[in-house]
Design an enzyme around this catalytic site. Sequence first.
Site: not given
Ligand code: PGA
Length: 250
Positions: A9, A11, A95, A97, A167, A173, A213, A234-235
Amino acid sequence: MRVPLLAGNWKMYKTVGEAVELVEALLAGLGTLSDREVLVCPPYTALDRIGALLSEKPIGLGAQDVFYEAEGAYTGAIAPQMLRDVGCTYAIVGHSERRQYFGDTDALVNRKLHAALANDLRPIMCVGESKPQRDSGQAESIVVAQVRAGLANVTVAQMQSVVIAYEPIWAIGTGDTATPDDAQAMHAAIRKTLTDLFGVETASSVRIQYGGSVKPDNVDELMSQPDIDGALVGGASLKADSFLRIVHFQ
Ligand code: PGA
């Protein structure tokens, strides 16, 4: 029996040029994978180009969100048919966010999920509790309620196309991952809810990803848990080497 799904993802990161560069590096390093599925979810602006690059390739394309109407005066929104048109086969819905910054409620998530299903887009529905909710012992009840509300009026047949992503918000993050045991416990609770709603056969075929994470150094342990069927990353999906290591989990 459940084919693990490793999804990136991205973002609100990557220009079109940067997205192309990343996808080319992923394709170069992927190798042959027969026992897992790989997906990238770039920002909307890169979907068309990346969709063209990925056609006939072993990486799928997903969107980070979707609107529920087919067309109309909805400034800023993207319809499911538009996502299909550029090659998407998946769309993330709910999600945290989106829930936090854009006001997506369970009812809205449910509408988006139905719109995705009606247009042959497989929804990845995200659920997860906040830190205060976990600390006060409400994590499971919150997540189970999100699963039930988000999946309202989904049929057994439709459920075959749905992916759930657990999640925990406090792990997204932050570098703070749920322990494999805690993640497994929540995944088992989600699967039990799916059993109540859709029966054991369907529940045992639905993939439940973990997200929050996920990194090269924790993916193997997370993926060794019986009810963790993939990762929403994500990251660590923004760089080819770390995402490739995650994809090649052992
Ligand atoms: P992250 O994000 O791996 O950066 O923690 C995961 C996500 O929000 O899907």
